[in-house]
Design a protein around this motif. Structure first.
Motif, PDB file in Angstrom:
ATOM      1  N   LYS A 266       0.827  -1.204   0.000  1.00 18.14           N
ATOM      2  CA  LYS A 266       0.000   0.000   0.000  1.00 18.14           C
ATOM      3  C   LYS A 266       0.864   1.257   0.000  1.00 18.14           C
ATOM      4  N   VAL A 267       1.932   1.231   0.798  1.00 17.51           N
ATOM      5  CA  VAL A 267       2.847   2.373   0.860  1.00 17.51           C
ATOM      6  C   VAL A 267       3.530   2.595  -0.479  1.00 17.51           C
ATOM      7  N   LEU A 268       3.982   1.496  -1.114  1.00 17.61           N
ATOM      8  CA  LEU A 268       4.713   1.607  -2.372  1.00 17.61           C
ATOM      9  C   LEU A 268       3.869   2.237  -3.476  1.00 17.61           C
ATOM     10  N   LYS A 269       2.566   2.017  -3.435  1.00 14.10           N
ATOM     11  CA  LYS A 269       1.699   2.549  -4.480  1.00 14.10           C
ATOM     12  C   LYS A 269       1.728   4.069  -4.553  1.00 14.10           C
ATOM     13  N   SER A 270       2.108   4.718  -3.474  1.00 16.55           N
ATOM     14  CA  SER A 270       2.139   6.185  -3.468  1.00 16.55           C
ATOM     15  C   SER A 270       3.562   6.743  -3.447  1.00 16.55           C
ATOM     16  N   GLU A 271       4.566   5.863  -3.571  1.00 15.97           N
ATOM     17  CA  GLU A 271       5.956   6.306  -3.497  1.00 15.97           C
ATOM     18  C   GLU A 271       6.489   6.773  -4.856  1.00 15.97           C
ATOM     19  N   TYR A 272       7.481   7.682  -4.774  1.00 16.46           N
ATOM     20  CA  TYR A 272       8.184   8.198  -5.949  1.00 16.46           C
ATOM     21  C   TYR A 272       9.678   7.960  -5.780  1.00 16.46           C
ATOM     22  N   ILE A 273      10.368   7.887  -6.900  1.00 17.62           N
ATOM     23  CA  ILE A 273      11.829   7.907  -6.879  1.00 17.62           C
ATOM     24  C   ILE A 273      12.309   8.952  -7.864  1.00 17.62           C
ATOM     25  N   LYS A 274      13.493   9.469  -7.625  1.00 17.34           N
ATOM     26  CA  LYS A 274      14.050  10.519  -8.483  1.00 17.34           C
ATOM     27  C   LYS A 274      14.974   9.872  -9.514  1.00 17.34           C
ATOM     28  N   LEU A 275      14.759  10.203 -10.810  1.00 23.57           N
ATOM     29  CA  LEU A 275      15.512   9.585 -11.898  1.00 23.57           C
ATOM     30  C   LEU A 275      15.980  10.641 -12.911  1.00 23.57           C
ATOM     31  N   PRO A 276      17.067  10.351 -13.624  1.00 25.06           N
ATOM     32  CA  PRO A 276      17.475  11.235 -14.726  1.00 25.06           C
ATOM     33  C   PRO A 276      16.450  11.155 -15.857  1.00 25.06           C
ATOM     34  N   ILE A 277      16.177  12.268 -16.486  1.00 23.63           N
ATOM     35  CA  ILE A 277      15.117  12.374 -17.491  1.00 23.63           C
ATOM     36  C   ILE A 277      15.679  12.958 -18.794  1.00 23.63           C
ATOM     37  N   ILE A 278      15.210  12.452 -19.942  1.00 22.52           N
ATOM     38  CA  ILE A 278      15.580  13.037 -21.238  1.00 22.52           C
ATOM     39  C   ILE A 278      14.572  14.120 -21.612  1.00 22.52           C
ATOM     40  N   SER A 279      14.780  14.773 -22.732  1.00 24.08           N
ATOM     41  CA  SER A 279      13.965  15.938 -23.118  1.00 24.08           C
ATOM     42  C   SER A 279      12.495  15.602 -23.313  1.00 24.08           C
ATOM     43  N   THR A 280      12.182  14.345 -23.644  1.00 28.07           N
ATOM     44  CA  THR A 280      10.786  13.947 -23.835  1.00 28.07           C
ATOM     45  C   THR A 280      10.060  13.700 -22.516  1.00 28.07           C
ATOM     46  N   GLY A 281      10.795  13.770 -21.418  1.00 30.23           N
ATOM     47  CA  GLY A 281      10.206  13.502 -20.122  1.00 30.23           C
ATOM     48  C   GLY A 281      10.294  12.044 -19.696  1.00 30.23           C
ATOM     49  N   GLU A 282      10.875  11.196 -20.535  1.00 28.06           N
ATOM     50  CA  GLU A 282      11.045   9.785 -20.215  1.00 28.06           C
ATOM     51  C   GLU A 282      12.341   9.573 -19.417  1.00 28.06           C
ATOM     52  N   PRO A 283      12.392   8.520 -18.612  1.00 28.15           N
ATOM     53  CA  PRO A 283      13.637   8.215 -17.899  1.00 28.15           C
ATOM     54  C   PRO A 283      14.790   7.994 -18.870  1.00 28.15           C
ATOM     55  N   ASP A 284      15.958   8.445 -18.492  1.00 24.13           N
ATOM     56  CA  ASP A 284      17.146   8.339 -19.338  1.00 24.13           C
ATOM     57  C   ASP A 284      17.801   6.980 -19.089  1.00 24.13           C
ATOM     58  N   TRP A 285      17.291   5.938 -19.751  1.00 28.38           N
ATOM     59  CA  TRP A 285      17.760   4.576 -19.541  1.00 28.38           C
ATOM     60  C   TRP A 285      19.218   4.406 -19.943  1.00 28.38           C
ATOM     61  N   GLN A 286      19.630   5.114 -21.018  1.00 27.10           N
ATOM     62  CA  GLN A 286      21.006   4.975 -21.478  1.00 27.10           C
ATOM     63  C   GLN A 286      21.992   5.502 -20.442  1.00 27.10           C
ATOM     64  N   TYR A 287      21.644   6.628 -19.824  1.00 27.44           N
ATOM     65  CA  TYR A 287      22.496   7.175 -18.772  1.00 27.44           C
ATOM     66  C   TYR A 287      22.617   6.191 -17.613  1.00 27.44           C
ATOM     67  N   MET A 288      21.470   5.625 -17.197  1.00 25.37           N
ATOM     68  CA  MET A 288      21.480   4.687 -16.071  1.00 25.37           C
ATOM     69  C   MET A 288      22.368   3.490 -16.381  1.00 25.37           C
ATOM     70  N   GLU A 289      22.234   2.950 -17.593  1.00 27.10           N
ATOM     71  CA  GLU A 289      23.036   1.786 -17.980  1.00 27.10           C
ATOM     72  C   GLU A 289      24.518   2.125 -17.986  1.00 27.10           C
ATOM     73  N   ASN A 290      24.868   3.255 -18.617  1.00 30.05           N
ATOM     74  CA  ASN A 290      26.283   3.640 -18.700  1.00 30.05           C
ATOM     75  C   ASN A 290      26.872   3.904 -17.314  1.00 30.05           C
ATOM     76  N   TYR A 291      26.074   4.525 -16.448  1.00 33.88           N
ATOM     77  CA  TYR A 291      26.558   4.848 -15.103  1.00 33.88           C
ATOM     78  C   TYR A 291      26.868   3.574 -14.331  1.00 33.88           C
ATOM     79  N   MET A 292      25.948   2.594 -14.374  1.00 31.23           N
ATOM     80  CA  MET A 292      26.161   1.365 -13.617  1.00 31.23           C
ATOM     81  C   MET A 292      27.287   0.526 -14.204  1.00 31.23           C
ATOM     82  N   LYS A 293      27.479   0.583 -15.514  1.00 33.57           N
ATOM     83  CA  LYS A 293      28.616  -0.117 -16.119  1.00 33.57           C
ATOM     84  C   LYS A 293      29.927   0.468 -15.599  1.00 33.57           C
ATOM     85  N   THR A 294      29.976   1.804 -15.484  1.00 32.77           N
ATOM     86  CA  THR A 294      31.177   2.463 -14.955  1.00 32.77           C
ATOM     87  C   THR A 294      31.423   2.057 -13.507  1.00 32.77           C
TER      88      THR A 294
END
Length: 339
Positions: free
Chosen positions: A294-322
């Protein structure tokens, strides 16, 4: 290897240690301060927060939590009701570090959520220690051994600093809040999976824990519960989050929430999301306020975003690879020192 053939078992109470139980403190009762407050867990040696309440504090003590994790704490510490303190002012800090290490070794996989370390175990706690010719604890050996380990650890840290002497902060000023339910479908398992009745197997069983990806043990694939597919996240009642890279089961009763991604996650984007969730929830959830579905349904997390407003998946992947590559180099640096 250490020769333990001449070691002897000693009950802590027989060698001068007294044990004390921490006390439950509601969040509303805690006063801001600089006294470390311990709770169950390996991360950060169990330190969950800092308080100004002087009640039930112990100095230069060994702690053992409900899961059997043990640490030596120099100075004044407080603990919640999942912590037991062992105090002996006549024993050196180095010997206490030695004893805490032995307790940790003995308790590996012994105490879990279903079988906890409590008062009866604290009263009877014993450890194997090196002995002198008259069969007493060899405090001199323990002190000299730990001083050597501490010295070698200091040298290892210096080598790591030489390998990479800077800290890298992530600029999150342009990151945006994303609701958990925009990324995941939330699930709890079906079926009655009783840990004491399952058979051994190859499928991970995930339980509340802040280490080892939440793995409790491996059980048979035909166990009576929901078998989740790899590529999902788990978030336990304490807010610990992990990316699961194998098919898995979870313990029941709402202890583990399963996050089924609405997009394709790979190992790196999955680890990034799990790390972000864990960082946000680490100081937020505990026994007094659990992370429920129930708590999780109202939770948010902060993520890097691209210009379209979508999460920046490429950044996340590159960061974790590093990060992964640097972790490998760090391990290699330690190995070069230990050879």
């Amino acid at each position: 290897m250490i020769d333990t053939s001449m070691w002897k078992e000693f009950k802590l109470s027989d060698i001068g240690f007294k044990n004390f139980h921490g006390i439950r403190q509601k969040q509303s009762d805690r006063v801001d301060g600089n006294i470390p407050l311990l709770t169950a867990g390996k991360e950060n040696q169990g330190v969950a927060s800092y308080i100004g309440n002087p009640e039930s504090t112990y100095v230069d003590s060994i702690s053992v939590d409900m899961f059997g994790n043990s640490f030596f704490h120099k100075g004044e510490y407080a603990g919640d009701d999942n912590i037991y303190f062992f105090v002996n002012d006549d024993v050196s800090d180095e010997a206490k570090i030695f004893i805490a290490a032995v307790i940790n070794k003995d308790n590996t996989r012994k105490y879990v959520f279903k079988d906890q370390f409590r008062q009866s175990q604290a009263d009877a706690l014993s450890v194997y220690l090196p002995t002198t010719s008259d069969n007493q604890p060899d405090w001199t050996y323990m002190e000299s051994y730990m001083k050597q380990i501490i010295d070698e650890s200091g040298k290892s840290l210096e080598n790591l600093k030489k390998a990479d002497g800077t800290k890298h902060l992530v600029d999150v000023r342009e990151w945006k809040d994303v609701q958990i339910t925009d990324l995941f479908e939330l699930s709890l398992p079906k079926g009655d999976l009783q840990v004491k009745r399952v058979s051994d197997g190859n499928i991970p069983l995930i339980t509340p824990s802040n280490y080892n990806n939440g793995l409790l043990l491996k059980i048979a694939e035909d166990s009576p519960s929901t078998l989740y597919k790899k590529g999902s996240l788990t978030v336990d009642m304490f807010g610990n989050a992990y990316y699961q890279n194998e098919d898995f089961f979870v313990t029941a009763h709402g202890h583990i929430n399963v996050l089924l991604p609405k997009m394709n996650l790979n190992l790196y984007t999955g680890m990034f999301l799990a790390s972000t969730i864990r960082a946000r929830f680490f100081d937020k959830y505990g026994f007094n306020e659990m992370c429920t579905l129930k708590v999780l349904k109202s939770e948010y997390i902060k993520l890097p975003i691209i210009s379209t407003g979508e999460p920046d998946w490429q950044y996340m992947e590159n960061y974790m690879k590093t990060i992964t590559e640097k972790s490998v180099k760090t391990v290699d640096s330690f190995n070069s020192v230990l050879k």
